[in-house]
Design a protein around this motif. Structure first.
Motif, PDB file in Angstrom:
ATOM      1  N   TRP A 178       0.842  -1.194   0.000  1.00  0.00           N
ATOM      2  CA  TRP A 178       0.000   0.000   0.000  1.00  0.00           C
ATOM      3  C   TRP A 178       0.878   1.245   0.000  1.00  0.00           C
ATOM      4  CZ3 TRP A 178      -1.412  -4.611   1.756  1.00  0.00           C
ATOM      5  CH2 TRP A 178      -2.733  -5.028   1.533  1.00  0.00           C
ATOM      6  N   VAL A 179       0.521   2.212  -0.843  1.00  0.00           N
ATOM      7  CA  VAL A 179       1.249   3.473  -0.956  1.00  0.00           C
ATOM      8  C   VAL A 179       0.323   4.602  -0.547  1.00  0.00           C
ATOM      9  CG1 VAL A 179       2.388   5.086  -2.533  1.00  0.00           C
ATOM     10  CG2 VAL A 179       2.725   2.624  -2.810  1.00  0.00           C
ATOM     11  N   ARG A 180       0.812   5.473   0.340  1.00  0.00           N
ATOM     12  CA  ARG A 180       0.002   6.610   0.756  1.00  0.00           C
ATOM     13  C   ARG A 180      -0.184   7.569  -0.412  1.00  0.00           C
ATOM     14  NH1 ARG A 180      -1.544   7.941   5.513  1.00  0.00           N
ATOM     15  NH2 ARG A 180      -0.015   6.614   6.535  1.00  0.00           N
ATOM     16  N   SER A 181      -1.414   8.022  -0.606  1.00  0.00           N
ATOM     17  CA  SER A 181      -1.715   8.948  -1.699  1.00  0.00           C
ATOM     18  C   SER A 181      -2.413  10.182  -1.150  1.00  0.00           C
ATOM     19  CB  SER A 181      -2.601   8.274  -2.751  1.00  0.00           C
ATOM     20  OG  SER A 181      -3.822   7.870  -2.169  1.00  0.00           O
ATOM     21  N   GLY A 182      -2.595  11.171  -2.013  1.00  0.00           N
ATOM     22  CA  GLY A 182      -3.254  12.404  -1.578  1.00  0.00           C
ATOM     23  C   GLY A 182      -2.250  13.456  -1.167  1.00  0.00           C
ATOM     24  N   ASN A 183      -2.763  14.641  -0.776  1.00  0.00           N
ATOM     25  CA  ASN A 183      -1.854  15.707  -0.375  1.00  0.00           C
ATOM     26  C   ASN A 183      -1.560  15.603   1.121  1.00  0.00           C
ATOM     27  OD1 ASN A 183      -4.018  16.954   1.070  1.00  0.00           O
ATOM     28  ND2 ASN A 183      -4.724  17.890  -0.830  1.00  0.00           N
ATOM     29  N   GLN A 184      -0.730  16.488   1.620  1.00  0.00           N
ATOM     30  CA  GLN A 184      -0.307  16.410   3.017  1.00  0.00           C
ATOM     31  C   GLN A 184      -1.455  16.617   3.997  1.00  0.00           C
ATOM     32  OE1 GLN A 184       2.909  19.152   3.481  1.00  0.00           O
ATOM     33  NE2 GLN A 184       4.379  17.844   2.401  1.00  0.00           N
ATOM     34  N   GLN A 185      -2.514  17.316   3.577  1.00  0.00           N
ATOM     35  CA  GLN A 185      -3.615  17.568   4.489  1.00  0.00           C
ATOM     36  C   GLN A 185      -4.646  16.434   4.491  1.00  0.00           C
ATOM     37  OE1 GLN A 185      -4.596  21.243   2.724  1.00  0.00           O
ATOM     38  NE2 GLN A 185      -3.050  22.368   3.872  1.00  0.00           N
ATOM     39  N   THR A 186      -4.799  15.790   3.349  1.00  0.00           N
ATOM     40  CA  THR A 186      -5.800  14.717   3.272  1.00  0.00           C
ATOM     41  C   THR A 186      -5.155  13.370   2.972  1.00  0.00           C
ATOM     42  OG1 THR A 186      -6.146  15.083   0.915  1.00  0.00           O
ATOM     43  CG2 THR A 186      -7.517  16.361   2.436  1.00  0.00           C
ATOM     44  N   GLY A 187      -3.855  13.252   3.236  1.00  0.00           N
ATOM     45  CA  GLY A 187      -3.102  12.089   2.804  1.00  0.00           C
ATOM     46  C   GLY A 187      -3.212  10.880   3.691  1.00  0.00           C
ATOM     47  N   SER A 219      -7.237   1.275 -13.912  1.00  0.00           N
ATOM     48  CA  SER A 219      -6.514   1.981 -14.954  1.00  0.00           C
ATOM     49  C   SER A 219      -6.391   3.484 -14.682  1.00  0.00           C
ATOM     50  CB  SER A 219      -7.177   1.759 -16.310  1.00  0.00           C
ATOM     51  OG  SER A 219      -8.531   2.197 -16.270  1.00  0.00           O
ATOM     52  N   GLU A 220      -7.292   4.009 -13.843  1.00  0.00           N
ATOM     53  CA  GLU A 220      -7.266   5.444 -13.591  1.00  0.00           C
ATOM     54  C   GLU A 220      -6.194   5.838 -12.565  1.00  0.00           C
ATOM     55  OE1 GLU A 220     -10.157   3.755 -10.522  1.00  0.00           O
ATOM     56  OE2 GLU A 220      -9.463   3.344 -12.572  1.00  0.00           O
ATOM     57  N   VAL A 221      -5.523   4.858 -11.966  1.00  0.00           N
ATOM     58  CA  VAL A 221      -4.513   5.127 -10.957  1.00  0.00           C
ATOM     59  C   VAL A 221      -3.135   4.919 -11.552  1.00  0.00           C
ATOM     60  CG1 VAL A 221      -3.592   4.458  -8.703  1.00  0.00           C
ATOM     61  CG2 VAL A 221      -6.060   4.396  -9.112  1.00  0.00           C
ATOM     62  N   THR A 222      -2.226   5.838 -11.307  1.00  0.00           N
ATOM     63  CA  THR A 222      -0.850   5.684 -11.752  1.00  0.00           C
ATOM     64  C   THR A 222       0.081   5.699 -10.548  1.00  0.00           C
ATOM     65  OG1 THR A 222      -0.630   8.088 -12.032  1.00  0.00           O
ATOM     66  CG2 THR A 222      -1.282   6.785 -13.961  1.00  0.00           C
ATOM     67  N   LEU A 223       1.202   5.038 -10.685  1.00  0.00           N
ATOM     68  CA  LEU A 223       2.188   4.985  -9.611  1.00  0.00           C
ATOM     69  C   LEU A 223       3.051   6.235  -9.698  1.00  0.00           C
ATOM     70  CD1 LEU A 223       3.444   3.408  -7.283  1.00  0.00           C
ATOM     71  CD2 LEU A 223       4.897   2.244  -8.947  1.00  0.00           C
TER      72      LEU A 223
END
Length: 230
Positions: free
Chosen positions: A107-116, A225-229
């Motif tokens: 699992w990789v954390r996604s989102g910005n620093q406020q909503t990550g 498909s809508e997610v990229t690494l």
């Protein structure tokens, strides 16, 4: 680390692929293996004079442990310390195995620093669809000799570092016999695959359902498909 993986092949498929005698309980396909689940492994047997396909509880329990409960914390053994830690060293010296897998999850954390707080799940699997052989250890616990196992992990390499800093130690077929034989030079035995070989591992974004151990089916591996690494 390797905290979840998939192993869906039948006894017949695995015993054929690993050239092993099948002594395992009937295997159930699992697209979401979790700690303490029963899993297939390949080990050597003097009785059968070679490799056998067997079944073990995921999470190694040393013979001196008071009960099986600690196994959930010992699903992985680090390549850097497996030969010296009291919990793993005896198995590393004498009881090595191969842990068959279709692929593993991180699992990789996604989102910005406020909503990550959201994490994106990824599935790592060979692009050619062949089974993987994770380097593993096994042990027998208690009067009923309950088999338990751990997967050895090593530092991630190449593109896999974008997902996690650890990965399972994957063994190619030409290293299986040396690994299962016991003994040998730990540095040589525990070396990871070359980065060029790891390029054949597909990194696939998948849905969040795999995060719940109650979910278990092939739909968990469907690509998003809508997610990229990143």
């Amino acid at each position: 680390m390797c905290g979840r993986y998939a192993t869906t092949r039948s006894n017949a498929d695995l015993s054929s692929f690993f050239e092993a005698v099948d002594v395992a309980e009937p295997l159930r396909a699992s697209w979401n293996v979790a700690p303490t689940d029963p899993v297939p492994l390949i080990r050597t047997s003097k009785e059968h004079e070679g490799r056998v396909l067997d079944t073990a509880r995921w999470g190694l329990v040393p013979h001196w442990a008071p009960d099986l409960r600690g196994g959930a914390r010992m699903i992985n053994a680090r390549a850097e310390t497996v030969a010296t830690l009291r919990s793993f060293a005896p198995s590393f010296a004498k009881r090595r195995c191969l842990v068959p897998a279709d692929g593993w999850f991180e699992w990789v954390r996604s989102g910005n620093q406020q909503t990550g707080k959201q994490k994106q799940a990824f599935y790592m699997t060979p692009s050619d669809g062949r089974p993987l052989a994770f380097a593993g250890l096994w042990s027998a616990w208690g009067p009923e000799s309950v088999l338990t196992t751990s997967v050895i992990t090593t530092a991630a390499l190449g593109g896999l570092t974008r997902v996690h800093d650890r990965m399972p130690l994957i063994l190619p077929a030409d290293r299986w016999d040396d690994w299962l034989a016991g003994g040998g030079d730990p540095e040589r035995l525990l070396r990871p695959l070359p980065e060029s070989d790891l390029e054949a591992i597909e990194i696939r974004a998948i849905g969040p359902e795999v995060g719940n151990v109650r979910n278990n089916g092939p739909e968990l591996l469907e690509p998003r498909s809508e997610v990229t690494l990143f």
